[in-house]
Design an enzyme around this catalytic site. Structure first.
Site, PDB file in Angstrom:
ATOM      1  N   LYS A  22       0.840  -1.212   0.000  1.00  0.00           N
ATOM      2  CA  LYS A  22       0.000   0.000   0.000  1.00  0.00           C
ATOM      3  C   LYS A  22       0.867   1.250   0.000  1.00  0.00           C
ATOM      4  O   LYS A  22       0.609   2.201  -0.742  1.00  0.00           O
ATOM      5  CB  LYS A  22      -0.890  -0.023   1.252  1.00  0.00           C
ATOM      6  CG  LYS A  22      -1.532   1.315   1.590  1.00  0.00           C
ATOM      7  CD  LYS A  22      -2.404   1.235   2.832  1.00  0.00           C
ATOM      8  CE  LYS A  22      -1.694   1.458   4.143  1.00  0.00           C
ATOM      9  NZ  LYS A  22      -1.365   2.855   4.464  1.00  0.00           N
ATOM     10  N   ASN A  23       1.891   1.229   0.859  1.00  0.00           N
ATOM     11  CA  ASN A  23       2.669   2.456   1.049  1.00  0.00           C
ATOM     12  C   ASN A  23       3.669   2.725  -0.071  1.00  0.00           C
ATOM     13  O   ASN A  23       4.419   3.696  -0.009  1.00  0.00           O
ATOM     14  CB  ASN A  23       3.333   2.459   2.431  1.00  0.00           C
ATOM     15  CG  ASN A  23       2.282   2.657   3.528  1.00  0.00           C
ATOM     16  OD1 ASN A  23       1.153   3.073   3.239  1.00  0.00           O
ATOM     17  ND2 ASN A  23       2.633   2.341   4.761  1.00  0.00           N
ATOM     18  N   ARG A 121      -0.568  14.256  13.054  1.00  0.00           N
ATOM     19  CA  ARG A 121      -0.045  14.011  11.709  1.00  0.00           C
ATOM     20  C   ARG A 121       0.101  15.283  10.866  1.00  0.00           C
ATOM     21  O   ARG A 121      -0.453  15.389   9.763  1.00  0.00           O
ATOM     22  CB  ARG A 121      -0.899  12.978  10.957  1.00  0.00           C
ATOM     23  CG  ARG A 121      -0.923  11.658  11.678  1.00  0.00           C
ATOM     24  CD  ARG A 121      -1.462  10.562  10.809  1.00  0.00           C
ATOM     25  NE  ARG A 121      -0.438   9.941   9.980  1.00  0.00           N
ATOM     26  CZ  ARG A 121      -0.672   8.950   9.138  1.00  0.00           C
ATOM     27  NH1 ARG A 121      -1.883   8.489   8.996  1.00  0.00           N
ATOM     28  NH2 ARG A 121       0.304   8.438   8.434  1.00  0.00           N
ATOM     29  N   PRO A 122       0.828  16.254  11.380  1.00  0.00           N
ATOM     30  CA  PRO A 122       1.047  17.469  10.578  1.00  0.00           C
ATOM     31  C   PRO A 122       1.993  17.187   9.411  1.00  0.00           C
ATOM     32  O   PRO A 122       2.642  16.136   9.366  1.00  0.00           O
ATOM     33  CB  PRO A 122       1.696  18.436  11.574  1.00  0.00           C
ATOM     34  CG  PRO A 122       2.308  17.569  12.617  1.00  0.00           C
ATOM     35  CD  PRO A 122       1.538  16.276  12.652  1.00  0.00           C
ATOM     36  N   ASP A 306       3.984   0.380  12.675  1.00  0.00           N
ATOM     37  CA  ASP A 306       2.857  -0.377  12.093  1.00  0.00           C
ATOM     38  C   ASP A 306       2.718  -1.771  12.703  1.00  0.00           C
ATOM     39  O   ASP A 306       1.691  -2.414  12.541  1.00  0.00           O
ATOM     40  CB  ASP A 306       3.053  -0.523  10.580  1.00  0.00           C
ATOM     41  CG  ASP A 306       3.234   0.807   9.917  1.00  0.00           C
ATOM     42  OD1 ASP A 306       2.245   1.526   9.764  1.00  0.00           O
ATOM     43  OD2 ASP A 306       4.385   1.160   9.582  1.00  0.00           O
ATOM     44  N   ARG A 420      -9.343   0.022   3.876  1.00  0.00           N
ATOM     45  CA  ARG A 420      -8.420   1.029   3.346  1.00  0.00           C
ATOM     46  C   ARG A 420      -7.068   0.421   2.985  1.00  0.00           C
ATOM     47  O   ARG A 420      -6.391   0.917   2.083  1.00  0.00           O
ATOM     48  CB  ARG A 420      -8.169   2.116   4.397  1.00  0.00           C
ATOM     49  CG  ARG A 420      -9.299   3.089   4.586  1.00  0.00           C
ATOM     50  CD  ARG A 420      -8.847   4.247   5.461  1.00  0.00           C
ATOM     51  NE  ARG A 420      -7.495   4.609   5.103  1.00  0.00           N
ATOM     52  CZ  ARG A 420      -6.521   4.908   5.956  1.00  0.00           C
ATOM     53  NH1 ARG A 420      -6.754   4.924   7.234  1.00  0.00           N
ATOM     54  NH2 ARG A 420      -5.314   5.200   5.531  1.00  0.00           N
TER      55      ARG A 420
HETATM   56  N1  EPU Z   1       5.432  14.282  11.507  1.00  0.00           N
HETATM   57  C1  EPU Z   1       5.332  15.619  11.824  1.00  0.00           C
HETATM   58  N2  EPU Z   1       5.494  16.523  10.812  1.00  0.00           N
HETATM   59  C2  EPU Z   1       5.732  16.154   9.522  1.00  0.00           C
HETATM   60  C3  EPU Z   1       5.833  14.784   9.205  1.00  0.00           C
HETATM   61  C4  EPU Z   1       5.678  13.861  10.233  1.00  0.00           C
HETATM   62  O1  EPU Z   1       5.120  15.986  12.971  1.00  0.00           O
HETATM   63  O2  EPU Z   1       5.858  17.021   8.669  1.00  0.00           O
HETATM   64  C5  EPU Z   1       5.288  13.284  12.586  1.00  0.00           C
HETATM   65  C6  EPU Z   1       4.076  12.373  12.383  1.00  0.00           C
HETATM   66  O3  EPU Z   1       2.904  12.961  12.886  1.00  0.00           O
HETATM   67  C7  EPU Z   1       4.517  11.136  13.134  1.00  0.00           C
HETATM   68  C8  EPU Z   1       6.018  11.071  12.872  1.00  0.00           C
HETATM   69  O4  EPU Z   1       6.403  12.410  12.547  1.00  0.00           O
HETATM   70  O5  EPU Z   1       4.276  11.289  14.504  1.00  0.00           O
HETATM   71  C9  EPU Z   1       6.442  10.155  11.754  1.00  0.00           C
HETATM   72  O6  EPU Z   1       5.672  10.461  10.602  1.00  0.00           O
HETATM   73  P1  EPU Z   1       6.025   9.969   9.136  1.00  0.00           P
HETATM   74  O7  EPU Z   1       5.943  11.177   8.282  1.00  0.00           O
HETATM   75  O8  EPU Z   1       7.277   9.173   9.120  1.00  0.00           O
HETATM   76  O9  EPU Z   1       4.804   9.000   8.859  1.00  0.00           O
HETATM   77  P2  EPU Z   1       3.846   9.085   7.617  1.00  0.00           P
HETATM   78  O10 EPU Z   1       4.685   9.365   6.447  1.00  0.00           O
HETATM   79  O11 EPU Z   1       2.707   9.956   7.928  1.00  0.00           O
HETATM   80  C10 EPU Z   1       4.047   6.627   6.822  1.00  0.00           C
HETATM   81  C11 EPU Z   1       3.110   5.513   6.513  1.00  0.00           C
HETATM   82  C12 EPU Z   1       2.548   4.985   7.812  1.00  0.00           C
HETATM   83  C13 EPU Z   1       3.704   4.485   8.648  1.00  0.00           C
HETATM   84  C14 EPU Z   1       4.734   5.595   8.872  1.00  0.00           C
HETATM   85  C15 EPU Z   1       5.996   5.088   9.522  1.00  0.00           C
HETATM   86  C16 EPU Z   1       2.213   6.035   4.353  1.00  0.00           C
HETATM   87  C17 EPU Z   1       1.039   6.474   3.580  1.00  0.00           C
HETATM   88  N3  EPU Z   1       2.045   5.997   5.669  1.00  0.00           N
HETATM   89  O12 EPU Z   1       3.292   7.628   7.517  1.00  0.00           O
HETATM   90  O13 EPU Z   1       1.704   3.909   7.480  1.00  0.00           O
HETATM   91  O14 EPU Z   1       3.220   4.051   9.896  1.00  0.00           O
HETATM   92  O15 EPU Z   1       5.123   6.176   7.605  1.00  0.00           O
HETATM   93  O16 EPU Z   1       6.693   4.272   8.643  1.00  0.00           O
HETATM   94  O17 EPU Z   1       3.255   5.727   3.798  1.00  0.00           O
HETATM   95  C18 EPU Z   1      -0.165   2.518   7.732  1.00  0.00           C
HETATM   96  O18 EPU Z   1       0.221   1.917   6.712  1.00  0.00           O
HETATM   97  O19 EPU Z   1      -1.118   2.120   8.434  1.00  0.00           O
HETATM   98  C19 EPU Z   1       0.501   3.742   8.127  1.00  0.00           C
HETATM   99  C20 EPU Z   1      -0.021   4.571   9.021  1.00  0.00           C
END
Ligand code: EPU
Length: 442
Positions: A22-23, A121-122, A306, A420
């Site tokens: 998915k990711n 999740r900002p 995850d 999803r």
């Molecule tokens: N964060 C911020 N600001 C930002 C970006 C991130 O505060 O600009 C915080 C997030 O809120 C979180 C942490 O930093 O607390 C890490 O966030 P990251 O950006 O690494 O996560 P993501 O990109 O939102 C992706 C996957 C998630 C997976 C995480 C960790 C996708 C679509 N989502 O999320 O997958 O848990 O990386 O590898 O790729 C899932 O598949 O169920 C899922 C949630």
């Protein structure tokens, strides 16, 4: 709304192939906006998030043609640079179109991204990087949209303040067509990012992982289309591994991603689970009595966030006291009250952390009052049936696993969250012997 009715207590036995990741799939679909030529993606999982991304691309002037797990995306004439609020609010990855739209159109209007509610999740880290590349981005609270413009994007050296998986990908997707070279420091290491890089390079991009946590992108004037096969979903493998162990079964993954699951395999084997690797297959089982093993989540190559929710179910079946310390998201324990309804013995606590602002992956200022970053699970417990409610994807898989391990008949609400991210979950679990059915509540 559909619900699952699950009769637990049957060992899951058999072989299964992982669906495409998915990711990766979601970002690969976004990558199609970087070219006017057709892009053909295979191994695309048939999940709701992918369908939503298809709708989103259609709104941006792409024809998206599904043929089972293969998707062809081609230019459709009509063009737009705005993602509708209702679509963006349902899909976390909607904000990732920012890069391609800014690079090719010079303008993008996108809503505050939605997706799983697992904390604030900002996207501040994404925005900061894009602004450094020359974009002008502001959030208009009166309409709920980010308004972004860029005359041109220019290559820069940008160091992420903290790890971000989709933030790293967003900047890669912006930098491929930027003028000059972009160097991303403290870039995330998730292997799904490397699969996206491989896809982009196959389209003519020039991207290298120049160091473990550094990615260098030489901007090119244009990308071409092509065909690419998406890697299998390693998060699904963890779900099935734990399904085997908690039901006393034995599941073989025929396209195993074991080489990307080291931290999981290490903890799983320490807990007493068995994982027999043979070529591309891995067979998972409980291996007898399970023992408590503590985990702390971390970005790849650590124990991924995850995996902690399904890990909690495993620990309800293990002897001793196990802790799970969630260091990536500030709110990813929504499954705990539901597992407790099924008889799990779980309590929250605050582990001592010397420098929390640095240690936690989330912005320390985003933590919610009353939240505790860790849980302690006392086991083993006999799980019993309950009526439970899913509030996010991985929590959903967790509650299904718990119901499969429990005695009696459970009702699982909120399975739209599961839809999803897991393709035909109930059909595939049924093929392994699970007794579950989807019914419409009305
Ligand atoms: N964060 C911020 N600001 C930002 C970006 C991130 O505060 O600009 C915080 C997030 O809120 C979180 C942490 O930093 O607390 C890490 O966030 P990251 O950006 O690494 O996560 P993501 O990109 O939102 C992706 C996957 C998630 C997976 C995480 C960790 C996708 C679509 N989502 O999320 O997958 O848990 O990386 O590898 O790729 C899932 O598949 O169920 C899922 C949630």
């Amino acid at each position: 709304m559909d619900i699952f009715v699950i009769r637990g207590g049957t060992p899951l036995v058999g072989s299964i192939a992982l669906a495409g990741a998915k990711n990766v799939a979601l970002k690969a679909l976004v990558a199609s906006l970087l070219t006017d030529e057709p892009l053909i993606l295979s191994g695309v999982p048939l999940i709701r998030d992918v369908a939503l991304m298809g709708e989103l691309l259609a709104g941006l002037g792409r024809k998206v043609i599904f043929n089972e797990h293969t998707v062809r995306i081609e230019k459709d004439g009509k063009d737009s640079f705005q993602v509708p609020l209702e679509l963006g609010a349902r899909l976390r990855t909607s904000s990732m179109v920012l890069g391609p739209l800014l690079a090719r159109r010079g303008e993008a209007i996108i809503p505050n991204p939605g997706g799983c509610r697992i904390g604030a999740r900002p996207i501040d880290r994404h925005i900061e990087g894009l602004v450094k590349m020359g974009a002008d981005i502001s959030y208009h609270s009166e309409d709920g949209y980010f308004h972004a413009r860029a005359k041109k994007l220019t290559g820069v050296t940008y160091e992420f303040p903290k790890n971000t998986h989709t933030g790293t990908e967003t900047l890669i997707l912006a930098a491929v067509l930027a003028e000059g070279t972009t160097v991303l420091r403290n870039a995330a290491q998730e292997i799904e990012i490397d699969d996206l890089i491989a896809l982009l390079n196959s389209m003519g991009a020039q991207i290298t992982r120049s160091d473990t946590r550094e990615i260098t992108i030489k901007g090119v004037p244009s990308l071409h289309g092509g065909a690419y096969s998406i890697m299998p979903d390693r998060n699904e493998e963890v779900t099935f591994a734990i399904a085997a162990a908690v039901t006393g079964g034995r599941i073989t993954i025929t396209n195993s991603q074991h080489e990307h699951l080291e931290a999981f395999l290490d903890a799983f084997r320490k807990a007493g689970g068995t994982a027999e690797v043979e070529g591309a297959t891995t067979t998972y089982a409980s291996g007898g009595a399970l023992t408590a093993v503590d985990v702390t989540t971390a970005p790849h190559p650590g124990f991924m966030t995850d995996w902690q929710a399904p890990w909690a179910v495993l620990m309800t079946q293990a002897k001793g006291s196990a802790t799970i310390h969630e260091a990536v998201f500030e709110s990813r324990f929504s499954y705990v009250p539901e597992l407790k309804k099924m008889g799990a013995d779980i309590s929250f606590f605050d582990p001592p952390v010397e420098n929390p602002e640095v240690f936690y992956n989330y912005n320390w200022s985003d933590r919610v009052p009353g939240f505790h970053p860790a849980i302690r699970i006392a086991g083993p417990t006999h799980l019993h049936n309950a009526v439970v409610n899913i509030t996010d994807l991985r929590a959903g898989a967790t509650l299904v696993l718990a119901a499969l391990a429990a005695q009696g008949e459970s009702y699982v609400h909120g399975i739209e969250h599961l839809d999803r991210g897991y393709e035909a979950f109930e059909t595939r679990l049924s093929q392994l012997g699970a007794q579950l059915k989807r019914i419409n509540e009305e």
